[in-house]
Design a protein around this motif. Structure first.
Motif, PDB file in Angstrom:
ATOM      1  N   VAL A   1       4.959   9.445  -0.524  1.00 13.74           N
ATOM      2  CA  VAL A   1       4.989   9.628   0.871  1.00 13.74           C
ATOM      3  C   VAL A   1       5.295  11.111   1.159  1.00 13.74           C
ATOM      4  O   VAL A   1       6.121  11.610   0.768  1.00 13.74           O
ATOM      5  N   THR A   2       4.356  11.528   1.755  1.00 11.91           N
ATOM      6  CA  THR A   2       4.242  12.883   2.287  1.00 11.91           C
ATOM      7  C   THR A   2       4.544  13.134   3.927  1.00 11.91           C
ATOM      8  O   THR A   2       4.848  14.398   4.226  1.00 11.91           O
ATOM      9  N   GLU A   3       4.407  11.840   4.718  1.00 13.45           N
ATOM     10  CA  GLU A   3       4.890  11.981   5.892  1.00 13.45           C
ATOM     11  C   GLU A   3       5.406  10.612   6.248  1.00 13.45           C
ATOM     12  O   GLU A   3       4.916   9.665   5.881  1.00 13.45           O
ATOM     13  N   PHE A   4       6.408  10.356   7.103  1.00 13.89           N
ATOM     14  CA  PHE A   4       6.895   9.226   7.438  1.00 13.89           C
ATOM     15  C   PHE A   4       6.079   8.477   8.376  1.00 13.89           C
ATOM     16  O   PHE A   4       5.461   8.863   9.197  1.00 13.89           O
ATOM     17  N   GLY A   5       6.246   7.163   8.122  1.00 12.24           N
ATOM     18  CA  GLY A   5       5.246   6.029   8.719  1.00 12.24           C
ATOM     19  C   GLY A   5       5.264   4.728   8.289  1.00 12.24           C
ATOM     20  O   GLY A   5       6.204   4.372   7.371  1.00 12.24           O
ATOM     21  N   GLY A   6       4.163   3.946   8.719  1.00  8.00           N
ATOM     22  CA  GLY A   6       4.225   2.699   8.201  1.00  8.00           C
ATOM     23  C   GLY A   6       3.427   2.381   6.808  1.00  8.00           C
ATOM     24  O   GLY A   6       3.420   3.613   5.983  1.00  8.00           O
ATOM     25  N   PRO A   7       2.935   1.456   6.463  1.00  9.32           N
ATOM     26  CA  PRO A   7       2.416   1.268   5.181  1.00  9.32           C
ATOM     27  C   PRO A   7       1.006   2.197   4.894  1.00  9.32           C
ATOM     28  O   PRO A   7       0.874   2.393   3.444  1.00  9.32           O
ATOM     29  N   GLU A   8       0.620   2.747   5.822  1.00 14.34           N
ATOM     30  CA  GLU A   8      -0.443   3.756   5.669  1.00 14.34           C
ATOM     31  C   GLU A   8      -0.357   4.767   4.893  1.00 14.34           C
ATOM     32  O   GLU A   8      -0.998   5.748   4.472  1.00 14.34           O
ATOM     33  N   VAL A   9       0.964   5.226   4.907  1.00 16.22           N
ATOM     34  CA  VAL A   9       1.490   6.625   4.545  1.00 16.22           C
ATOM     35  C   VAL A   9       1.760   6.639   2.821  1.00 16.22           C
ATOM     36  O   VAL A   9       2.065   7.422   2.164  1.00 16.22           O
ATOM     37  N   LEU A  10       1.683   5.363   2.406  1.00 18.94           N
ATOM     38  CA  LEU A  10       1.874   5.186   0.830  1.00 18.94           C
ATOM     39  C   LEU A  10       0.601   5.443   0.041  1.00 18.94           C
ATOM     40  O   LEU A  10      -0.491   4.717   0.269  1.00 18.94           O
ATOM     41  N   THR A  11       0.585   6.650  -0.482  1.00 19.97           N
ATOM     42  CA  THR A  11      -0.728   7.160  -1.168  1.00 19.97           C
ATOM     43  C   THR A  11      -0.557   7.276  -2.829  1.00 19.97           C
ATOM     44  O   THR A  11       0.537   7.874  -3.271  1.00 19.97           O
ATOM     45  N   PRO A  12      -1.430   6.825  -3.168  1.00 18.32           N
ATOM     46  CA  PRO A  12      -1.544   6.687  -4.873  1.00 18.32           C
ATOM     47  C   PRO A  12      -1.963   8.284  -5.510  1.00 18.32           C
ATOM     48  O   PRO A  12      -2.641   8.662  -4.552  1.00 18.32           O
ATOM     49  N   VAL A  13      -0.914   8.481  -6.240  1.00 21.70           N
ATOM     50  CA  VAL A  13      -1.087  10.007  -6.872  1.00 21.70           C
ATOM     51  C   VAL A  13      -0.780   9.942  -8.212  1.00 21.70           C
ATOM     52  O   VAL A  13      -0.375   9.086  -8.860  1.00 21.70           O
ATOM     53  N   GLU A  14      -1.126  11.266  -8.872  1.00 23.64           N
ATOM     54  CA  GLU A  14      -0.658  11.306 -10.336  1.00 23.64           C
ATOM     55  C   GLU A  14       0.389  12.508 -10.083  1.00 23.64           C
ATOM     56  O   GLU A  14       0.269  13.768  -9.578  1.00 23.64           O
TER      57      GLU A  14
ATOM     58  N   ASN B   1      11.207  -4.280  -1.720  1.00 20.30           N
ATOM     59  CA  ASN B   1      12.287  -4.478  -0.833  1.00 20.30           C
ATOM     60  C   ASN B   1      11.946  -4.255   0.502  1.00 20.30           C
ATOM     61  O   ASN B   1      11.371  -3.269   0.731  1.00 20.30           O
ATOM     62  N   TYR B   2      12.688  -4.986   1.486  1.00 19.31           N
ATOM     63  CA  TYR B   2      12.407  -4.484   3.043  1.00 19.31           C
ATOM     64  C   TYR B   2      12.739  -2.995   2.903  1.00 19.31           C
ATOM     65  O   TYR B   2      12.406  -2.298   3.936  1.00 19.31           O
ATOM     66  N   ALA B   3      14.089  -2.600   2.101  1.00 19.88           N
ATOM     67  CA  ALA B   3      14.518  -1.381   2.398  1.00 19.88           C
ATOM     68  C   ALA B   3      13.566  -0.255   2.250  1.00 19.88           C
ATOM     69  O   ALA B   3      13.503   0.833   2.644  1.00 19.88           O
ATOM     70  N   ASP B   4      12.440  -0.577   1.350  1.00 17.41           N
ATOM     71  CA  ASP B   4      11.463   0.417   0.885  1.00 17.41           C
ATOM     72  C   ASP B   4      10.596   0.509   2.316  1.00 17.41           C
ATOM     73  O   ASP B   4      10.165   1.727   2.335  1.00 17.41           O
ATOM     74  N   THR B   5      10.349  -0.401   3.156  1.00 14.31           N
ATOM     75  CA  THR B   5       9.613  -0.337   4.338  1.00 14.31           C
ATOM     76  C   THR B   5      10.541   0.828   5.276  1.00 14.31           C
ATOM     77  O   THR B   5      10.064   1.578   5.831  1.00 14.31           O
ATOM     78  N   HIS B   6      11.713   0.678   5.432  1.00 11.11           N
ATOM     79  CA  HIS B   6      12.568   1.463   6.232  1.00 11.11           C
ATOM     80  C   HIS B   6      12.480   2.997   5.606  1.00 11.11           C
ATOM     81  O   HIS B   6      12.705   3.950   6.066  1.00 11.11           O
ATOM     82  N   GLN B   7      12.520   3.095   4.430  1.00  8.79           N
ATOM     83  CA  GLN B   7      12.651   4.206   3.510  1.00  8.79           C
ATOM     84  C   GLN B   7      11.519   5.159   3.731  1.00  8.79           C
ATOM     85  O   GLN B   7      11.383   6.412   4.111  1.00  8.79           O
ATOM     86  N   ALA B   8      10.332   4.384   3.774  1.00  7.50           N
ATOM     87  CA  ALA B   8       9.011   5.098   4.084  1.00  7.50           C
ATOM     88  C   ALA B   8       8.790   5.739   5.565  1.00  7.50           C
ATOM     89  O   ALA B   8       8.108   6.426   5.669  1.00  7.50           O
ATOM     90  N   GLU B   9       9.499   4.801   6.466  1.00  5.72           N
ATOM     91  CA  GLU B   9       9.428   5.210   7.782  1.00  5.72           C
ATOM     92  C   GLU B   9      10.829   6.080   8.138  1.00  5.72           C
ATOM     93  O   GLU B   9      10.985   6.622   9.461  1.00  5.72           O
TER      94      GLU B   9
END
Length: 317
Positions: A6-19, A40-48
């Motif tokens: 995650v390089t910017e906070f937000g919803g599921p759309e900010v989860l980006t596959p990388v190397e 976990n639900y905590a992961d969704t809060h963490q991302a935003e």
């Protein structure tokens, strides 16, 4: 290694596959080759960045993994994230051996959801035999385990709430005595009808009016244990005069605080849960497995509140 960042906070759309470069274990840490990742639900809060502990960018989310470390199978809680990856570093203090006969799904289900249910019932609610227990979100990761534990520990009546016929049927299959619609307009009335009187214990991770109306349904010396806010709506501020007038207890529980308790409470809980599983008295409920590359899809499914049980990510895909 493959990871999700995650390089910017937000919803599921900010989860980006990388190397990313492989992590390196420091003093007091272990490097784990990850086999499965818990969602976990905590992961969704963490991302935003709405979690109790603030997040920092860039971020690899994820707080729990199961895999191998130094040739041994382990399940681990991570410190601040890093789980959505092929390799992860965990503190030795929160890395636990996985007994023979415990599969990946079960190990991860018991690590966070299981210990949460254990602590809520044992330490927050101080459940006594014969008492009634309301389990909100009863088809979820914590809820499915809490229903089973409450029955195993002698609850008199377990009342499950869930949002669909399928979820309510699952709760009944796991031992709930009655299952009611979580979307009811007046949860107080629904709980009173379901129990035939006021209720003794409520486990709540929904928030908003569900919490408010559940508190109103408590019997004298009833206890509500609050451990999340999946509805992303805060309950009303407590009126302490009403708390006094009804001899009500409202408590909160954030799992990291368990590690500050005297004695090895977390380890005791996890061992108890594994023993119950091996004895055939407790089971984990699969909620679906997503490729690591589709972590976004896993978060979308979780936030839709249409899932049951435990969601996993496969780092090999």
């Amino acid at each position: 290694m493959r990871a999700v960042q995650v390089t910017e906070f937000g919803g599921p759309e900010v989860l980006t596959p990388v190397e990313l470069p492989d992590p390196v274990a420091g003093p007091g840490e272990v490097l784990i080759d990850v086999e499965r990742i818990g969602v976990n639900y905590a992961d969704t809060h963490q991302a935003e960045n709405s979690y109790l502990a603030p997040s920092k960018l860039p971020l690899v989310p994820g707080g729990e993994v199961v895999g191998t470390a130094q040739g041994k199978r382990v399940v681990a809680l991570l410190n601040g994230g890093g789980g959505y990856a092929e390799k992860a570093v965990a503190p030795e203090a929160t890395t636990f051996p996985v007994p023979d006969g415990i599969d990946d799904l079960t190990a991860l289900s018991m690590l966070v959801q299981g210990t949460t249910a254990w602590v809520l019932l044992k330490r927050n609610a101080h459940l006594e035999k014969g008492e009634s227990v309301v389990v909100h979100a009863a088809a979820g990761g914590v809820g499915t385990i809490a229903v089973q534990l409450a029955k195993a520990w002698g609850a008199g009546r377990v009342i499950a709430t869930a949002s669909s016929d399928e979820k309510r049927a699952l709760a009944l299959e796991l031992g709930a005595d009655v299952a009611v619609d979580s979307r009811a307009e007046d949860m107080t009335e629904v709980l009173l009808d379901a129990n035939g009187r006021r209720v003794d214990v409520v486990l709540d991770m929904v928030g908003g009016k569900t919490t408010d109306q559940s508190i109103a349904a408590l019997a004298p010396f009833g206890r509500l244990a609050f451990y999340g806010m999946a509805g992303r709506e805060a309950p009303k501020p407590l009126d302490l005069r009403k708390v006094l007038g009804h001899s009500t207890t409202v408590s909160g529980m954030w799992l990291p605080h368990v590690f500050r308790l005297p004695g090895n409470v977390f380890g005791t809980a996890l061992n108890d849960l594994f023993e119950l599983v091996l004895a055939g008295k407790l089971k984990a409920i699969p909620g679906g497995e997503f490729p690591l590359s589709d972590a976004r899809g896993a978060h979308e499914a979780l936030r839709s509140r249409k899932t049951v049980g435990k969601l996993l990510l496969d780092p090999g895909k």
